[in-house]
Design a protein around this motif. Structure first.
Motif, PDB file in Angstrom:
ATOM      1  N   SER A 123      -2.691   4.392  -9.288  1.00 39.33           N
ATOM      2  CA  SER A 123      -4.105   4.720  -9.488  1.00 39.33           C
ATOM      3  C   SER A 123      -4.793   3.810 -10.494  1.00 39.33           C
ATOM      4  CB  SER A 123      -4.238   6.180  -9.935  1.00 39.33           C
ATOM      5  OG  SER A 123      -3.518   6.402 -11.139  1.00 39.33           O
ATOM      6  N   GLU A 124      -4.005   3.045 -11.271  1.00 42.93           N
ATOM      7  CA  GLU A 124      -4.591   2.166 -12.283  1.00 42.93           C
ATOM      8  C   GLU A 124      -4.672   0.716 -11.837  1.00 42.93           C
ATOM      9  OE1 GLU A 124      -2.578   2.599 -15.992  1.00 42.93           O
ATOM     10  OE2 GLU A 124      -2.888   4.764 -16.101  1.00 42.93           O
ATOM     11  N   LEU A 125      -4.162   0.396 -10.662  1.00 44.04           N
ATOM     12  CA  LEU A 125      -4.219  -0.985 -10.188  1.00 44.04           C
ATOM     13  C   LEU A 125      -5.640  -1.325  -9.740  1.00 44.04           C
ATOM     14  CD1 LEU A 125      -0.912  -1.249  -8.116  1.00 44.04           C
ATOM     15  CD2 LEU A 125      -1.314  -1.788 -10.524  1.00 44.04           C
ATOM     16  N   GLU A 126      -6.133  -2.462 -10.183  1.00 37.94           N
ATOM     17  CA  GLU A 126      -7.514  -2.836  -9.883  1.00 37.94           C
ATOM     18  C   GLU A 126      -7.645  -3.597  -8.564  1.00 37.94           C
ATOM     19  OE1 GLU A 126      -9.204  -4.920 -13.148  1.00 37.94           O
ATOM     20  OE2 GLU A 126      -8.648  -3.384 -14.612  1.00 37.94           O
ATOM     21  N   ARG A 127      -6.699  -4.494  -8.290  1.00 30.45           N
ATOM     22  CA  ARG A 127      -6.815  -5.343  -7.102  1.00 30.45           C
ATOM     23  C   ARG A 127      -5.479  -5.359  -6.355  1.00 30.45           C
ATOM     24  NH1 ARG A 127     -11.561  -8.020  -7.350  1.00 30.45           N
ATOM     25  NH2 ARG A 127     -10.990  -9.294  -5.552  1.00 30.45           N
ATOM     26  N   ILE A 128      -5.509  -4.947  -5.095  1.00 28.47           N
ATOM     27  CA  ILE A 128      -4.301  -4.854  -4.271  1.00 28.47           C
ATOM     28  C   ILE A 128      -4.488  -5.693  -3.014  1.00 28.47           C
ATOM     29  CG2 ILE A 128      -2.825  -3.293  -2.929  1.00 28.47           C
ATOM     30  CD1 ILE A 128      -3.652  -1.070  -4.853  1.00 28.47           C
ATOM     31  N   LEU A 129      -3.470  -6.477  -2.688  1.00 34.52           N
ATOM     32  CA  LEU A 129      -3.476  -7.260  -1.453  1.00 34.52           C
ATOM     33  C   LEU A 129      -2.497  -6.637  -0.469  1.00 34.52           C
ATOM     34  CD1 LEU A 129      -4.307  -9.877   0.103  1.00 34.52           C
ATOM     35  CD2 LEU A 129      -2.263 -10.952  -0.890  1.00 34.52           C
ATOM     36  N   VAL A 130      -2.960  -6.360   0.739  1.00 40.63           N
ATOM     37  CA  VAL A 130      -2.109  -5.852   1.817  1.00 40.63           C
ATOM     38  C   VAL A 130      -1.905  -6.973   2.823  1.00 40.63           C
ATOM     39  CG1 VAL A 130      -1.884  -4.166   3.688  1.00 40.63           C
ATOM     40  CG2 VAL A 130      -2.958  -3.495   1.523  1.00 40.63           C
ATOM     41  N   PHE A 161      -4.491 -10.740  -8.038  1.00 43.00           N
ATOM     42  CA  PHE A 161      -4.057  -9.441  -7.521  1.00 43.00           C
ATOM     43  C   PHE A 161      -2.983  -8.822  -8.418  1.00 43.00           C
ATOM     44  CE2 PHE A 161      -5.716 -11.397  -3.599  1.00 43.00           C
ATOM     45  CZ  PHE A 161      -6.557 -10.385  -3.187  1.00 43.00           C
ATOM     46  N   ASP A 162      -3.061  -7.518  -8.583  1.00 43.49           N
ATOM     47  CA  ASP A 162      -2.067  -6.785  -9.362  1.00 43.49           C
ATOM     48  C   ASP A 162      -0.806  -6.510  -8.563  1.00 43.49           C
ATOM     49  OD1 ASP A 162      -3.710  -6.378 -11.730  1.00 43.49           O
ATOM     50  OD2 ASP A 162      -4.890  -5.014 -10.487  1.00 43.49           O
ATOM     51  N   ALA A 163      -0.938  -6.413  -7.240  1.00 41.64           N
ATOM     52  CA  ALA A 163       0.230  -6.084  -6.405  1.00 41.64           C
ATOM     53  C   ALA A 163       0.007  -6.537  -4.976  1.00 41.64           C
ATOM     54  CB  ALA A 163       0.502  -4.578  -6.437  1.00 41.64           C
ATOM     55  N   LEU A 164       1.113  -6.811  -4.304  1.00 42.22           N
ATOM     56  CA  LEU A 164       1.125  -7.073  -2.868  1.00 42.22           C
ATOM     57  C   LEU A 164       1.802  -5.899  -2.174  1.00 42.22           C
ATOM     58  CD1 LEU A 164       1.079  -8.957  -0.263  1.00 42.22           C
ATOM     59  CD2 LEU A 164       3.394  -9.605  -0.948  1.00 42.22           C
ATOM     60  N   VAL A 165       1.184  -5.371  -1.125  1.00 38.26           N
ATOM     61  CA  VAL A 165       1.814  -4.348  -0.280  1.00 38.26           C
ATOM     62  C   VAL A 165       2.142  -5.032   1.043  1.00 38.26           C
ATOM     63  CG1 VAL A 165       1.562  -2.122   0.855  1.00 38.26           C
ATOM     64  CG2 VAL A 165       0.568  -2.478  -1.411  1.00 38.26           C
ATOM     65  N   TYR A 166       3.423  -5.185   1.297  1.00 39.95           N
ATOM     66  CA  TYR A 166       3.923  -5.986   2.419  1.00 39.95           C
ATOM     67  C   TYR A 166       4.200  -5.055   3.598  1.00 39.95           C
ATOM     68  CZ  TYR A 166       6.674  -9.926   4.379  1.00 39.95           C
ATOM     69  OH  TYR A 166       7.155 -10.959   5.135  1.00 39.95           O
ATOM     70  N   LEU A 167       3.297  -5.046   4.574  1.00 43.60           N
ATOM     71  CA  LEU A 167       3.393  -4.126   5.712  1.00 43.60           C
ATOM     72  C   LEU A 167       3.689  -4.874   7.010  1.00 43.60           C
ATOM     73  CD1 LEU A 167       0.459  -1.604   5.066  1.00 43.60           C
ATOM     74  CD2 LEU A 167       2.868  -1.389   4.447  1.00 43.60           C
ATOM     75  N   MET A 168       4.605  -5.801   6.954  1.00 43.21           N
ATOM     76  CA  MET A 168       4.952  -6.560   8.143  1.00 43.21           C
ATOM     77  C   MET A 168       5.943  -5.783   9.016  1.00 43.21           C
ATOM     78  SD  MET A 168       3.017  -9.100   7.996  1.00 43.21           S
ATOM     79  CE  MET A 168       3.651 -10.221   9.229  1.00 43.21           C
ATOM     80  N   THR A 169       6.099  -6.240  10.258  1.00 47.10           N
ATOM     81  CA  THR A 169       6.926  -5.515  11.217  1.00 47.10           C
ATOM     82  C   THR A 169       8.407  -5.815  11.033  1.00 47.10           C
ATOM     83  OG1 THR A 169       6.808  -7.247  12.894  1.00 47.10           O
ATOM     84  CG2 THR A 169       5.064  -5.604  12.907  1.00 47.10           C
ATOM     85  N   ARG A 170       9.246  -4.954  11.627  1.00 46.89           N
ATOM     86  CA  ARG A 170      10.693  -5.038  11.431  1.00 46.89           C
ATOM     87  C   ARG A 170      11.370  -6.143  12.249  1.00 46.89           C
ATOM     88  NH1 ARG A 170      12.227   1.060  12.559  1.00 46.89           N
ATOM     89  NH2 ARG A 170      10.195   0.992  13.609  1.00 46.89           N
TER      90      ARG A 170
END
Length: 372
Positions: free
Chosen positions: A5-12, A97-106
């Motif tokens: 909840s405290e992350l300002e910038r997130i890359l998906v 960015f504060d974090a990367l959320v890696y939503l790639m396929t299997r």
């Protein structure tokens, strides 16, 4: 480590087309609810020049879920590709960015994941979520040796049933403390999109379309290896028209328009929306359907997203269960064959898996769903 909840910038990071985007929607809703004040940027592939395949910006709502889109080209020119990557790297670094959320396929390769990790590290991103989770759960590819079309089993044995792709992405986030959203694959359709869809249906199916039994029909696919025969779709649809007075509405892109025209002309009833409505207005129109009948394609995932039960015909090119539509009440028709798990867009084995699914079986599944 800072709470979500405290992350300002997130890359998906999520690439793919219509179906790939829809199955990621539950994960995107979950991330948004966990990070209500964050600026979320989605990095996805750009549409191909002159192509008919829809990418994330044409599927997701313009507000309320993603704050910004970044796209990159997937052309084959190595020089242009290197220049594009350098430009993208500069953009990512400038955003801090504060974090990367890696939503790639299997089915992403271990080598591609390693390259992605180095790229995002060079972009200054230190917190990477999902990279390790995905790396430990990749789906192995089948041996590439030719398969005897007359054999009774694949030398590697039958493919196991696996977790649905949308559920896998939710589990990836849950491992990081992000609970699943109750929104599921909600497209957040706007009032204007709903009005556009209703106006189109009234013009093409009659002002009484709400009281009629609409059938969402999707006989095409971007992969030729997934397409059940056109004459089979025509046979099943004709019998549904005769027995249940359904009104077929064909969905798909521009490439599916000719087959839609042929089916509607042969039936003498129905409407063809392929190439006209776009993904979001098409989904808004689909919500009036009693049933989806079609191939394993993006239109199937759109129908499921708006709550339409699906009778879906699956080629055996992937793991069973992986791309099944979200929600309940669907009928999946799939037959295992010696060459299952080929992962190929063009069949090399006479469409054995699809030829093993007869029209009578599909009709029975449709009537079962309509009878509920």
């Amino acid at each position: 480590m800072r709470p979500w909840s405290e992350l300002e910038r997130i890359l998906v990071f999520r690439t793919g087309h219509l179906g790939d985007t829809i199955v990621a929607l539950p994960a995107l809703h979950s991330l948004r609810e966990a990070c209500p004040g964050s600026h979320i940027t989605l990095l996805c592939n750009a549409g191909e020049a002159g192509g008919d395949r829809v990418t994330a910006p044409g599927v997701l709502p313009r507000g309320g879920l993603i704050d910004e889109w970044l796209t990159y080209g997937s052309g084959r020119n190595p020089v242009a590709g290197a220049i594009a990557r350098a430009g993208l790297l500069r953009q990512l670094r400038s955003r801090r960015f504060d974090a990367l959320v890696y939503l790639m396929t299997r089915n992403r390769s271990a080598g591609a994941i390693a390259r992605d990790r180095l790229f995002f590290r060079a972009a200054g991103i230190r917190r990477m979520v999902g990279v390790g989770y995905l790396s430990s759960r990749l789906l192995p590819r089948r041996p590439s040796a030719p398969i005897d079309p007359d054999s009774v089993a694949h030398p590697g044995g039958p493919l196991p049933r696996v977790e649905r792709e949308s559920d896998f992405l939710l589990d990836l986030l849950a491992a990081e403390g992000i609970p699943p959203s109750s929104r599921g694959a909600d497209l957040l359709l706007s009032a204007h999109e709903l009005q556009q869809a209703d106006a189109w249906l009234a013009a093409h199916c009659g002002d009484d379309f709400r009281s009629r039994t609409l059938l969402a029909l999707a006989p095409g696919s971007g992969w030729k290896s997934k397409i059940w025969k056109e004459e089979h779709f025509l046979e099943v649809t004709r019998r549904l028209v005769e027995r249940h007075s359904v009104v077929p509405v064909v969905y798909g892109g521009v490439d599916e328009r000719p087959v839609g025209e042929r089916i509607v002309a042969a039936l003498g009833s129905g409407a063809n929306s392929a190439g006209e409505l776009g993904a979001r207005v098409g989904a808004a129109a689909m919500r009036h359907a009693r049933l989806y009948l079609g191939n394993d394609t993006g239109s199937m995932h759109l129908a499921a997203a708006v709550g339409v039960p699906c009778v879906a015909i699956f080629a055996a090119i992937d793991y069973p269960g992986r791309w099944e539509p979200g929600g309940a009440g669907h009928r999946i028709l799939r037959v295992a064959v010696p060459c299952e798990g080929c992962f190929t867009p063009d069949c090399f084995n006479r469409h054995q898996c699809l030829e093993a699914i007869p029209p009578d079986r599909v009709l029975a599944a449709c009537e079962e769903v309509l009878g509920r």
